[in-house]
Design a protein around this motif. Structure first.
Motif, PDB file in Angstrom:
ATOM      1  N   GLY A  45       0.813  -1.208   0.000  1.00  0.00           N
ATOM      2  CA  GLY A  45       0.000   0.000   0.000  1.00  0.00           C
ATOM      3  C   GLY A  45       0.850   1.262   0.000  1.00  0.00           C
ATOM      4  N   ALA A 143     -10.598  -8.570  -7.258  1.00  0.00           N
ATOM      5  CA  ALA A 143      -9.755  -7.623  -6.529  1.00  0.00           C
ATOM      6  C   ALA A 143      -9.424  -6.412  -7.399  1.00  0.00           C
ATOM      7  CB  ALA A 143      -8.476  -8.314  -6.059  1.00  0.00           C
ATOM      8  N   SER A 144      -9.109  -6.665  -8.672  1.00  0.00           N
ATOM      9  CA  SER A 144      -8.759  -5.569  -9.586  1.00  0.00           C
ATOM     10  C   SER A 144      -9.970  -4.701  -9.893  1.00  0.00           C
ATOM     11  CB  SER A 144      -8.180  -6.143 -10.886  1.00  0.00           C
ATOM     12  OG  SER A 144      -7.043  -6.933 -10.632  1.00  0.00           O
ATOM     13  N   PHE A 147     -10.632  -2.493  -6.834  1.00  0.00           N
ATOM     14  CA  PHE A 147      -9.573  -1.496  -6.685  1.00  0.00           C
ATOM     15  C   PHE A 147      -9.686  -0.402  -7.742  1.00  0.00           C
ATOM     16  CE2 PHE A 147      -5.166  -0.422  -8.213  1.00  0.00           C
ATOM     17  CZ  PHE A 147      -4.947   0.582  -7.273  1.00  0.00           C
ATOM     18  N   THR A 150     -12.900   1.851  -7.594  1.00  0.00           N
ATOM     19  CA  THR A 150     -12.773   2.831  -6.513  1.00  0.00           C
ATOM     20  C   THR A 150     -11.774   3.913  -6.886  1.00  0.00           C
ATOM     21  OG1 THR A 150     -13.216   1.051  -4.919  1.00  0.00           O
ATOM     22  CG2 THR A 150     -12.338   3.111  -4.047  1.00  0.00           C
ATOM     23  N   LEU A 151     -10.677   3.502  -7.489  1.00  0.00           N
ATOM     24  CA  LEU A 151      -9.626   4.434  -7.883  1.00  0.00           C
ATOM     25  C   LEU A 151     -10.154   5.494  -8.849  1.00  0.00           C
ATOM     26  CD1 LEU A 151      -6.394   4.753  -7.709  1.00  0.00           C
ATOM     27  CD2 LEU A 151      -6.408   3.641  -9.935  1.00  0.00           C
ATOM     28  N   ILE A 169      -6.447   1.884  -0.157  1.00  0.00           N
ATOM     29  CA  ILE A 169      -7.305   0.956  -0.910  1.00  0.00           C
ATOM     30  C   ILE A 169      -6.563  -0.347  -1.161  1.00  0.00           C
ATOM     31  CG2 ILE A 169      -8.560   0.562  -3.063  1.00  0.00           C
ATOM     32  CD1 ILE A 169      -8.890   3.628  -3.256  1.00  0.00           C
ATOM     33  N   ILE A 170      -5.302  -0.249  -1.611  1.00  0.00           N
ATOM     34  CA  ILE A 170      -4.509  -1.454  -1.870  1.00  0.00           C
ATOM     35  C   ILE A 170      -4.304  -2.250  -0.582  1.00  0.00           C
ATOM     36  CG2 ILE A 170      -2.114  -2.164  -2.290  1.00  0.00           C
ATOM     37  CD1 ILE A 170      -3.656  -2.103  -4.789  1.00  0.00           C
ATOM     38  N   ILE A 173      -7.505  -4.036   0.043  1.00  0.00           N
ATOM     39  CA  ILE A 173      -7.644  -5.135  -0.906  1.00  0.00           C
ATOM     40  C   ILE A 173      -6.757  -6.301  -0.490  1.00  0.00           C
ATOM     41  CG2 ILE A 173      -7.136  -5.857  -3.287  1.00  0.00           C
ATOM     42  CD1 ILE A 173      -9.657  -4.242  -3.137  1.00  0.00           C
ATOM     43  N   VAL A 185      -3.163  -7.654  -8.921  1.00  0.00           N
ATOM     44  CA  VAL A 185      -3.969  -6.532  -9.424  1.00  0.00           C
ATOM     45  C   VAL A 185      -3.185  -5.606 -10.359  1.00  0.00           C
ATOM     46  CG1 VAL A 185      -5.550  -6.571  -7.453  1.00  0.00           C
ATOM     47  CG2 VAL A 185      -3.600  -5.025  -7.396  1.00  0.00           C
TER      48      VAL A 185
END
Length: 298
Positions: A45, A143-144, A147, A150-151, A169-170, A173, A185
């Motif tokens: 992260g 997961a991707s 992520f 949201t990103l 976020i990472i 995840i 991811v």
């Protein structure tokens, strides 16, 4: 050119920190050997946080991830003319980052004689906790998807504290969804370090497990395309609807509500509610009516 430079150095920082965490917790003789999964998730992260800061400062959008680059390009959010420089920068940067980790931990690789000592491709690349290719693929896809979706909602995530949010976020995840496949991811973060492990003189190295490598490549890319598609379909459509309503309602006029809703009636300067119509109105109408009645009587 700025895109290439930013993506190169940003991905290099990401991979050096992330793979450095992998080396530190696995190889013999390190002070950090044996740390837990939270340590790994936080390390990756923070790696992506600093990578995004560096990439943004050097002129790129801070993607540092081919899944984001391709997903946004396919969905019309990023120009195709910049895709190749971004991809080259991401994969080369990840390779150099992995090479730096090899140099940093070289004596520890020599001291770790085999996989039982922690010397494995898992320092550089991902592997499944349970080998089940179809479910491993869906693990990376899910997961991707979460992520990247949201990103994209963060807008320009290279500014202010947003890179820290990306790192959090990472981390989330990793803790929530990373226990199945190691949460790649990011194809560059997996393939380039795996290639570095394969071709560079890593002491006592084992197999690079290329038969699994399609999962951290295809899963994140499909997840990125789905995430960008959802962003375009839902987020942009919602913004468009809000903008249309804002223009139609003419919020610049303090009495716009009187011409659009009928739950309030003017009496000289003050306003009061028609209670029966208020009960029949939608929730949004009620909230808007209360809000405007407050403004007009303020």
């Amino acid at each position: 050119m700025h895109g290439f430079i930013g993506e190169f150095f940003g991905t290099m920082i990401l991979t050096a920190i992330g793979c450095g965490v992998g080396a530190g917790i696995n190889l013999k003789g390190t002070f950090s050997r044996g740390q837990n999964w939270l340590f790994v998730s936080l390390g990756w992260g923070l790696g992506i946080t600093f990578g995004v800061y560096v990439a943004g400062t050097l002129g790129s959008k801070g993607f540092i991830n081919p899944a984001i680059t391709l997903g946004t390009a396919i969905c019309g959010l990023f120009p195709w003319s910049q895709v190749l420089p971004y991809l080259i920068g991401e994969f080369l940067g990840a390779f150099v980052g992995a090479a730096l980790v090899l140099i940093q931990y070289y004596p520890h690789f020599k001291a770790s004689k085999d996989e039982a000592d922690g010397n494995s491709v898992g320092i550089f690349a991902t592997a499944p906790a349970i080998d089940s290719p179809v479910f491993n693929f869906f693990s990376e896809l899910i997961a991707s998807l979460i992520f990247i979706f949201t990103l994209l909602d963060l807008g320009n995530f290279t500014q202010g504290l947003k890179p820290l949010i990306v790192g959090l976020i990472i981390t989330a995840i990793g803790m929530a969804l990373g226990g199945t496949t190691g949460f790649a991811v990011n194809p560059a973060r997996d393939w380039s370090p795996r290639l570095a492990y394969t071709i560079l003189p890593v002491p006592n190295k084992g197999t690079a497990n290329w038969k699994y490598a399609w999962v951290p490549m295809v899963g994140p890319i499909v997840g990125g395309i789905l995430a960008a598609s959802l962003h375009v379909v839902f987020i942009n459509e919602i913004k468009l609807m809000i903008n249309k309503k804002a223009r139609r309602w003419n919020f610049s006029s303090p009495r716009f509500f009187l011409t659009n809703f009928s739950i309030i009636k003017p009496i000289h300067v003050n306003l009061h509610f028609n209670f029966s119509l208020f009960l029949k109105a939608s929730l949004w109408s009620r909230i808007a009516g209360l809000f405007n009645c407050f403004l007009l009587n303020a």
